[in-house]
Structure formats: structure tokens, C-alpha cells
Scaffold this motif. Sequence first.
Motif, PDB file in Angstrom:
ATOM      1  N   THR A  33      -9.418  -8.168   0.668  1.00 39.46           N
ATOM      2  CA  THR A  33      -9.100  -7.792  -0.351  1.00 39.46           C
ATOM      3  C   THR A  33      -7.495  -8.379  -0.558  1.00 39.46           C
ATOM      4  OG1 THR A  33      -8.336  -5.752  -0.199  1.00 39.46           O
ATOM      5  CG2 THR A  33     -10.691  -6.857  -0.821  1.00 39.46           C
ATOM      6  N   GLY A  34      -6.668  -9.171  -0.070  1.00 40.82           N
ATOM      7  CA  GLY A  34      -5.593  -9.902  -0.022  1.00 40.82           C
ATOM      8  C   GLY A  34      -5.386  -8.878   0.457  1.00 40.82           C
ATOM      9  N   GLY A  35      -4.783  -8.019   1.428  1.00 43.69           N
ATOM     10  CA  GLY A  35      -3.810  -7.125   1.847  1.00 43.69           C
ATOM     11  C   GLY A  35      -3.380  -6.403   1.305  1.00 43.69           C
ATOM     12  N   SER A  36      -2.755  -5.459   1.559  1.00 41.94           N
ATOM     13  CA  SER A  36      -1.863  -3.929   1.083  1.00 41.94           C
ATOM     14  C   SER A  36      -0.176  -4.807   0.480  1.00 41.94           C
ATOM     15  CB  SER A  36      -1.625  -3.187   2.052  1.00 41.94           C
ATOM     16  OG  SER A  36      -0.163  -3.630   3.401  1.00 41.94           O
ATOM     17  N   ALA A  37       0.462  -3.931  -0.358  1.00 40.57           N
ATOM     18  CA  ALA A  37       1.549  -3.956  -0.927  1.00 40.57           C
ATOM     19  C   ALA A  37       2.673  -4.391   0.865  1.00 40.57           C
ATOM     20  CB  ALA A  37       2.174  -2.621  -1.023  1.00 40.57           C
ATOM     21  N   TYR A  38       2.444  -3.202   1.500  1.00 40.50           N
ATOM     22  CA  TYR A  38       2.984  -3.651   2.908  1.00 40.50           C
ATOM     23  C   TYR A  38       3.028  -4.696   3.228  1.00 40.50           C
ATOM     24  CZ  TYR A  38       5.181  -2.682   7.554  1.00 40.50           C
ATOM     25  OH  TYR A  38       5.610  -3.349   8.751  1.00 40.50           O
ATOM     26  N   LYS A  39       1.917  -5.204   3.589  1.00 45.94           N
ATOM     27  CA  LYS A  39       1.596  -6.568   4.215  1.00 45.94           C
ATOM     28  C   LYS A  39       2.602  -7.805   3.866  1.00 45.94           C
ATOM     29  CE  LYS A  39      -3.152  -6.020   6.129  1.00 45.94           C
ATOM     30  NZ  LYS A  39      -4.209  -6.308   6.340  1.00 45.94           N
ATOM     31  N   ILE A  40       2.786  -7.360   1.739  1.00 42.29           N
ATOM     32  CA  ILE A  40       3.255  -8.346   1.209  1.00 42.29           C
ATOM     33  C   ILE A  40       4.588  -8.517   1.377  1.00 42.29           C
ATOM     34  CG2 ILE A  40       4.131  -9.165  -1.258  1.00 42.29           C
ATOM     35  CD1 ILE A  40       1.289  -8.001  -1.949  1.00 42.29           C
ATOM     36  N   ILE A  46      10.862  -7.115  15.689  1.00 44.03           N
ATOM     37  CA  ILE A  46      10.915  -7.661  14.220  1.00 44.03           C
ATOM     38  C   ILE A  46      10.300  -6.514  12.999  1.00 44.03           C
ATOM     39  CG2 ILE A  46      10.697  -9.467  12.428  1.00 44.03           C
ATOM     40  CD1 ILE A  46      13.018  -8.883  14.326  1.00 44.03           C
ATOM     41  N   THR A  47       8.824  -6.214  13.785  1.00 47.54           N
ATOM     42  CA  THR A  47       8.340  -5.569  13.199  1.00 47.54           C
ATOM     43  C   THR A  47       8.214  -4.052  12.510  1.00 47.54           C
ATOM     44  OG1 THR A  47       5.971  -7.112  13.914  1.00 47.54           O
ATOM     45  CG2 THR A  47       5.880  -4.953  13.003  1.00 47.54           C
ATOM     46  N   ARG A  48       9.101  -3.755  13.639  1.00 46.56           N
ATOM     47  CA  ARG A  48       9.280  -2.067  13.634  1.00 46.56           C
ATOM     48  C   ARG A  48      10.927  -2.125  12.322  1.00 46.56           C
ATOM     49  NH1 ARG A  48      13.704   0.984  14.729  1.00 46.56           N
ATOM     50  NH2 ARG A  48      15.082  -0.475  15.119  1.00 46.56           N
ATOM     51  N   LEU A  49      11.580  -2.831  12.679  1.00 45.38           N
ATOM     52  CA  LEU A  49      12.350  -3.316  11.656  1.00 45.38           C
ATOM     53  C   LEU A  49      12.215  -3.601  10.183  1.00 45.38           C
ATOM     54  CD1 LEU A  49      15.204  -5.576  13.674  1.00 45.38           C
ATOM     55  CD2 LEU A  49      15.176  -3.183  12.840  1.00 45.38           C
ATOM     56  N   VAL A  50      11.129  -4.395  10.141  1.00 46.01           N
ATOM     57  CA  VAL A  50      10.248  -4.180   8.475  1.00 46.01           C
ATOM     58  C   VAL A  50       9.446  -2.996   8.255  1.00 46.01           C
ATOM     59  CG1 VAL A  50       8.167  -5.155   7.345  1.00 46.01           C
ATOM     60  CG2 VAL A  50       9.856  -6.698   8.889  1.00 46.01           C
ATOM     61  N   GLY A  51       9.169  -2.099   8.696  1.00 50.08           N
ATOM     62  CA  GLY A  51       9.134  -1.121   8.836  1.00 50.08           C
ATOM     63  C   GLY A  51       9.994   0.689   8.526  1.00 50.08           C
ATOM     64  N   VAL A  52      10.673  -0.129   9.061  1.00 50.33           N
ATOM     65  CA  VAL A  52      11.748   1.088   9.022  1.00 50.33           C
ATOM     66  C   VAL A  52      12.670   0.530   7.559  1.00 50.33           C
ATOM     67  CG1 VAL A  52      14.850   1.589   9.087  1.00 50.33           C
ATOM     68  CG2 VAL A  52      12.112   1.327  11.009  1.00 50.33           C
ATOM     69  N   ALA A  65      10.307   4.327  -4.650  1.00 51.93           N
ATOM     70  CA  ALA A  65       9.329   4.365  -4.937  1.00 51.93           C
ATOM     71  C   ALA A  65       9.568   2.602  -6.061  1.00 51.93           C
ATOM     72  CB  ALA A  65       9.242   5.137  -5.915  1.00 51.93           C
ATOM     73  N   GLU A  66      10.398   2.945  -6.916  1.00 48.65           N
ATOM     74  CA  GLU A  66      10.402   1.948  -7.814  1.00 48.65           C
ATOM     75  C   GLU A  66      10.080   0.539  -7.424  1.00 48.65           C
ATOM     76  OE1 GLU A  66      13.429   0.155 -10.971  1.00 48.65           O
ATOM     77  OE2 GLU A  66      13.664   2.050 -10.604  1.00 48.65           O
ATOM     78  N   ASP A  67      11.102   0.110  -6.300  1.00 52.97           N
ATOM     79  CA  ASP A  67      10.749  -1.164  -5.806  1.00 52.97           C
ATOM     80  C   ASP A  67       9.811  -1.272  -4.583  1.00 52.97           C
ATOM     81  OD1 ASP A  67      13.346  -1.640  -5.696  1.00 52.97           O
ATOM     82  OD2 ASP A  67      14.645  -1.420  -4.468  1.00 52.97           O
ATOM     83  N   LYS A  68       9.110  -0.372  -4.158  1.00 58.66           N
ATOM     84  CA  LYS A  68       7.525  -0.512  -3.286  1.00 58.66           C
ATOM     85  C   LYS A  68       6.851  -0.804  -4.467  1.00 58.66           C
ATOM     86  CE  LYS A  68       7.988   2.677  -0.013  1.00 58.66           C
ATOM     87  NZ  LYS A  68       7.932   3.775   0.757  1.00 58.66           N
ATOM     88  N   LYS A  69       6.488   0.037  -6.051  1.00 61.13           N
ATOM     89  CA  LYS A  69       5.768  -0.337  -7.132  1.00 61.13           C
ATOM     90  C   LYS A  69       5.485  -2.330  -7.169  1.00 61.13           C
ATOM     91  CE  LYS A  69       3.561   1.544 -10.246  1.00 61.13           C
ATOM     92  NZ  LYS A  69       1.994   1.993 -10.120  1.00 61.13           N
ATOM     93  N   GLY A  70       6.434  -3.002  -6.856  1.00 56.56           N
ATOM     94  CA  GLY A  70       6.447  -4.266  -7.283  1.00 56.56           C
ATOM     95  C   GLY A  70       5.108  -4.747  -6.618  1.00 56.56           C
ATOM     96  N   TYR A  71       5.427  -4.416  -5.013  1.00 55.07           N
ATOM     97  CA  TYR A  71       4.766  -4.834  -4.259  1.00 55.07           C
ATOM     98  C   TYR A  71       3.589  -4.083  -4.601  1.00 55.07           C
ATOM     99  CZ  TYR A  71       8.537  -6.700  -1.760  1.00 55.07           C
ATOM    100  OH  TYR A  71      10.003  -7.210  -1.941  1.00 55.07           O
ATOM    101  N   GLU A  72       3.034  -2.918  -4.764  1.00 62.10           N
ATOM    102  CA  GLU A  72       1.693  -2.133  -4.982  1.00 62.10           C
ATOM    103  C   GLU A  72       1.135  -3.098  -6.461  1.00 62.10           C
ATOM    104  OE1 GLU A  72       3.122   1.102  -5.589  1.00 62.10           O
ATOM    105  OE2 GLU A  72       3.959   2.281  -3.534  1.00 62.10           O
ATOM    106  N   ASN A  73       1.441  -3.574  -7.060  1.00 62.02           N
ATOM    107  CA  ASN A  73       1.092  -4.153  -8.162  1.00 62.02           C
ATOM    108  C   ASN A  73       0.946  -5.915  -7.859  1.00 62.02           C
ATOM    109  OD1 ASN A  73       2.124  -1.704 -10.204  1.00 62.02           O
ATOM    110  ND2 ASN A  73       3.614  -2.672 -10.395  1.00 62.02           N
TER     111      ASN A  73
END
Length: 105
Positions: free
Chosen positions: A9-16, A39-45, A52-60
Motif C-alpha cells: 500500500t505504499g509503505g508506512s510513515a516510518y518507511k518514508i 545506519i538502519t539503527r540510527l534512523v530508528g533512533v 508527534a507533530e513531525d511524525k504527523k507529516g509522514y503519517e499524512n
Amino acid sequence: SDPAASAATGGSAYKIYAAETSQSIAEEFPGMESDDPEITRLVGVQWRALSAEDKKGYENRAAAEKDSVAAGGRLGGQAVSVGSSPLSPKGELLEVSSPGGFGSS
């Protein structure tokens, strides 16, 4: 959630976020590729540290991509590829600037 369904379905907010962030992190660490486990670990950190506001843009953006795929790859009557989004990184709706493209307002 089901990772296979998310990929279909195009991926999750985290994947973007990860796709946009991993390359820039890799550039900070010469000798590491963007798919390196560290690098993957650092992206997760960094993702967990986002507000929450910054994540909201990716969730949208993820929701818009999911809706686009569910609508047969069409958004607003226009064909849209998975990965393109009518939303800015902050989740703001962009105006269509030309047939077949999105541009900021």
C-alpha cells in the motif's frame, strides 16, 4: 500491522522517513552504505526522537499513498506513482501545478 500489506500500500510513515533519511546519515559516516544495519539503527533512533507533530507529516503522506494505491494509483483523477505524494514533508496539501505534477503553493 502486516509488513507485506504495508509494502503493497505504499509503505508506512516510518518507511518514508527512513527512505529520506538513511542516505543523508550514510553520507555522515564514510564507508557505510545507506542499508548498513548501523545506519538502519540510527534512523530508528532519530524516528523515535521526532515529535508527534513531525511524525504527523509522514503519517499524512503514508495515508495519501495508501489511498492512492487503493484508488488504483489515481489521485484527484490523475495517475500517481507510489512514492509521489500531494503532501509536503510536513503533511501540507500541495496544489497541482501542471497536468501530471504537484507543486508547492
